[in-house]
Design a protein around this motif. Structure first.
Motif, PDB file in Angstrom:
ATOM      1  N   ILE A 150       0.885  -1.330   0.109  1.00 20.70           N
ATOM      2  CA  ILE A 150       0.001   0.076  -0.115  1.00 20.70           C
ATOM      3  C   ILE A 150       0.850   1.212   0.099  1.00 20.70           C
ATOM      4  O   ILE A 150       0.556   2.091  -0.732  1.00 20.70           O
ATOM      5  CB  ILE A 150      -0.908  -0.089   1.280  1.00 20.70           C
ATOM      6  N   LEU A 151       1.828   1.334   0.799  1.00 26.58           N
ATOM      7  CA  LEU A 151       2.665   2.577   0.978  1.00 26.58           C
ATOM      8  C   LEU A 151       3.477   2.541  -0.205  1.00 26.58           C
ATOM      9  O   LEU A 151       3.438   3.815  -0.877  1.00 26.58           O
ATOM     10  CB  LEU A 151       3.474   2.591   2.246  1.00 26.58           C
ATOM     11  N   PRO A 152       4.606   1.693  -0.667  1.00 33.32           N
ATOM     12  CA  PRO A 152       5.089   1.843  -1.873  1.00 33.32           C
ATOM     13  C   PRO A 152       4.235   2.308  -3.052  1.00 33.32           C
ATOM     14  O   PRO A 152       4.761   3.152  -3.872  1.00 33.32           O
ATOM     15  CB  PRO A 152       5.598   0.534  -2.050  1.00 33.32           C
ATOM     16  N   LYS A 153       3.238   1.622  -3.164  1.00 29.84           N
ATOM     17  CA  LYS A 153       2.480   2.018  -4.464  1.00 29.84           C
ATOM     18  C   LYS A 153       1.720   3.356  -4.286  1.00 29.84           C
ATOM     19  O   LYS A 153       1.638   3.994  -5.405  1.00 29.84           O
ATOM     20  CB  LYS A 153       1.007   1.009  -4.526  1.00 29.84           C
ATOM     21  N   ALA A 154       1.321   3.997  -3.209  1.00 29.84           N
ATOM     22  CA  ALA A 154       0.746   5.281  -2.888  1.00 29.84           C
ATOM     23  C   ALA A 154       1.875   6.118  -3.460  1.00 29.84           C
ATOM     24  O   ALA A 154       1.522   7.296  -4.137  1.00 29.84           O
ATOM     25  CB  ALA A 154       0.130   5.480  -1.558  1.00 29.84           C
ATOM     26  N   LEU A 155       2.900   5.967  -2.917  1.00 37.29           N
ATOM     27  CA  LEU A 155       4.159   6.986  -3.223  1.00 37.29           C
ATOM     28  C   LEU A 155       4.547   6.994  -4.724  1.00 37.29           C
ATOM     29  O   LEU A 155       4.674   7.736  -5.183  1.00 37.29           O
ATOM     30  CB  LEU A 155       5.521   6.490  -2.293  1.00 37.29           C
ATOM     31  N   LYS A 156       4.576   5.719  -5.285  1.00 44.07           N
ATOM     32  CA  LYS A 156       4.746   5.677  -6.613  1.00 44.07           C
ATOM     33  C   LYS A 156       3.766   6.401  -7.485  1.00 44.07           C
ATOM     34  O   LYS A 156       4.186   7.057  -8.483  1.00 44.07           O
ATOM     35  CB  LYS A 156       4.843   4.069  -7.065  1.00 44.07           C
TER      36      LYS A 156
END
Length: 265
Positions: A150-156
């Protein structure tokens, strides 16, 4: 009334686990049983990255274990002196994002100033970072092998660069079955059981079902947060309580409500 918490003990400055203390204030007798163990990985590589803050826009810590990995890097590589002399200051010139007060407390002990700890979970932290981050340099994210995306995708999705490094892996605690057997034989079926992670649920549920038998319907199941609550629901277990935030106070308040007649939270 007896309640079971599936986590390891973490003594605070008063020499007592804060979850046991908070539940005790409501007259609840809590017992802790650890269900997870952790093995650290890639520490030489992580240590090298910590030595070069100029390569990163900041740090992200979403678990106490990731902070422990950083501590090990400082201890094992004789970096404590250079950390105190220069590295700590250089990292503090950047953003150090964390999830939760427990992680924030550990980060502060190695001398770093934190932000975002009130977000409570990775989803909210991602929103917080996206609203603030402007550096073109990547954020360094030490994490576990079971990290969610969730966090990596949101930042990406927001164009914010991030570099992940897996610094620990989660495995089943070797004493789960024996400790649960001992608890049930001495204390009986608990009024409530709290799970602190989906992996903790995975490693302990079978034993709990076997030991509880037909009495499992009497147990109020609690979750430390929404991710764990979804994992419980996916296993067909009724979730009587989800803590509003991952803190001893919020969990104790929620369990007390759930254990009241017709209570829910």
């Amino acid at each position: 009334m007896k309640v079971l918490l599936l986590k390891d003990a973490k003594e605070d400055d008063c020499g007592q686990d804060p979850y046991i203390r908070e539940l005790g204030l409501y007259g609840l007798e809590a017992t802790l049983i650890p269900v997870l163990s952790f093995e650290f990985l890639s520490l030489p590589s992580f240590s090298e990255k910590l030595s070069h803050p100029e390569d990163y826009g900041g740090l992200i810590f979403t678990s106490p274990r990731a902070v422990e990995a950083a501590e090990l890097c400082l201890e094992q590589n004789n970096k404590t002196e250079v950390w105190e002399r220069s590295l700590k200051e250089k990292w503090n010139a950047k953003s150090v994002y964390v999830v939760g007060n427990a992680t924030a407390s550990l980060v502060s002990k190695i001398g770093l100033d934190t932000e975002g700890e009130t977000c409570g979970n990775a989803e909210k932290l991602a929103e917080y970072i996206c609203s603030r981050e402007s550096s073109a340099l990547p954020l360094l994210f030490p994490c576990g092998n079971l990290k969610r995306e969730i966090l990596p995708k949101a930042l990406k999705d927001k164009g914010i660069a991030m570099e992940s490094i897996t610094v620990y892996q989660t495995v089943a605690h070797p004493g789960i079955q024996g400790n649960l057997n001992s608890y049930y034989s001495q204390q009986g079926v608990p009024a409530s059981i709290t799970f602190f992670s989906p992996s903790g649920l995975t490693y302990s549920l079978k034993h709990i079902q076997e030991l509880s038998g037909d009495n499992i319907d009497q147990i109020k199941f609690a979750a430390i947060g929404p991710t764990t609550a979804r994992a419980l629901a996916a296993q067909g277990l009724p979730v009587s309580c989800t803590a509003e935030s991952p803190t001893p106070q919020a969990l104790a308040t929620g369990i007390r409500k759930a254990l009241q007649p017709h209570g829910c939270c």
